[in-house]
Design a protein around this motif. Structure first.
Motif, PDB file in Angstrom:
ATOM      1  N   UNK A   1       2.542  -0.612   1.705  1.00 40.25           N
ATOM      2  CA  UNK A   1       1.431  -0.357   2.624  1.00 40.25           C
ATOM      3  C   UNK A   1       1.057   1.122   2.595  1.00 40.25           C
ATOM      4  N   UNK A   2       2.075   2.005   2.701  1.00 36.80           N
ATOM      5  CA  UNK A   2       1.820   3.448   2.723  1.00 36.80           C
ATOM      6  C   UNK A   2       1.189   3.925   1.422  1.00 36.80           C
ATOM      7  N   UNK A   3       1.661   3.408   0.275  1.00 35.73           N
ATOM      8  CA  UNK A   3       1.081   3.798  -1.020  1.00 35.73           C
ATOM      9  C   UNK A   3      -0.369   3.336  -1.120  1.00 35.73           C
ATOM     10  N   UNK A   4      -0.646   2.138  -0.646  1.00 34.76           N
ATOM     11  CA  UNK A   4      -2.002   1.582  -0.707  1.00 34.76           C
ATOM     12  C   UNK A   4      -2.941   2.371   0.207  1.00 34.76           C
ATOM     13  N   UNK A   5      -2.458   2.826   1.335  1.00 35.20           N
ATOM     14  CA  UNK A   5      -3.320   3.510   2.297  1.00 35.20           C
ATOM     15  C   UNK A   5      -3.354   5.019   2.125  1.00 35.20           C
ATOM     16  N   UNK A   6      -2.490   5.574   1.295  1.00 35.32           N
ATOM     17  CA  UNK A   6      -2.523   7.016   1.024  1.00 35.32           C
ATOM     18  C   UNK A   6      -3.615   7.379   0.023  1.00 35.32           C
TER      19      UNK A   6
ATOM     20  N   UNK B   1      11.283  -2.525   4.524  1.00 35.91           N
ATOM     21  CA  UNK B   1      11.115  -1.192   3.939  1.00 35.91           C
ATOM     22  C   UNK B   1      10.221  -1.245   2.698  1.00 35.91           C
ATOM     23  N   UNK B   2      10.368  -2.291   1.872  1.00 32.63           N
ATOM     24  CA  UNK B   2       9.508  -2.450   0.690  1.00 32.63           C
ATOM     25  C   UNK B   2       8.055  -2.662   1.109  1.00 32.63           C
ATOM     26  N   UNK B   3       7.833  -3.462   2.133  1.00 35.65           N
ATOM     27  CA  UNK B   3       6.468  -3.702   2.616  1.00 35.65           C
ATOM     28  C   UNK B   3       5.861  -2.422   3.168  1.00 35.65           C
ATOM     29  N   UNK B   4       6.638  -1.631   3.872  1.00 33.43           N
ATOM     30  CA  UNK B   4       6.153  -0.355   4.413  1.00 33.43           C
ATOM     31  C   UNK B   4       5.764   0.594   3.292  1.00 33.43           C
ATOM     32  N   UNK B   5       6.617   0.677   2.270  1.00 33.07           N
ATOM     33  CA  UNK B   5       6.330   1.550   1.138  1.00 33.07           C
ATOM     34  C   UNK B   5       5.043   1.118   0.447  1.00 33.07           C
TER      35      UNK B   5
END
Length: 136
Positions: free
Chosen positions: A130-135, A124-128
């Motif tokens: 990743x999503x912040x970096x790609x948003x 879940x931390x990795x997903x968050x």
């Protein structure tokens, strides 16, 4: 000035033949798609402690629809992982149980589930991240 029928590109490589070591990849892929399906994993886990009735399984597996449970059980039965036993009562009683082949999946499925539980926070931390970096 017409079209020439003389072959010109004869230096093309011959088509590659399938590697005999990988000839069964499609078969393995179909088995993995069955046993790796999230609902199949849940059904196998729920049947690991003995036979269950359809509605029992439906209550135990949060979020599965009646249709999806039916399709999952049918696929597992087709693959020889689950047996379906009908008892001649009124109303008829139907039990689902793992076969010997299906019981062989219990340990790997249990380990996979435990791995998911153990690493859920990291994922879940990795997903968050990743999503912040790609948003942006």
């Amino acid at each position: 000035m017409g079209t020439s029928l003389k072959p010109e590109n004869t230096g093309l490589p011959a088509p590659r033949l399938p590697d005999p070591d990988h000839a069964d990849c499609r078969g393995v892929a179909s088995v993995l798609s069955r046993v790796g399906d999230k609902w199949s994993v849940f059904v196998i886990m729920m049947l690991s402690d003995g036979p269950k009735r359809f509605n029992e399984l439906k209550r135990m597996i949060n979020g599965i629809s009646q249709r999806m449970l039916t399709l999952t059980l049918r696929g597992l039965e087709r693959d020889g992982l689950v047996t379906r036993t009908i008892f001649p009562t009124i109303p008829p009683r139907v039990d689902y149980e793992l076969t010997d082949l299906g019981r062989g999946l219990q340990q790997p499925v249990k380990e996979l589930g435990q791995w998911a539980i153990d690493h859920l926070m990291q994922i879940e931390a990795a997903r968050t991240k990743f999503d912040q970096r790609n948003d942006s």
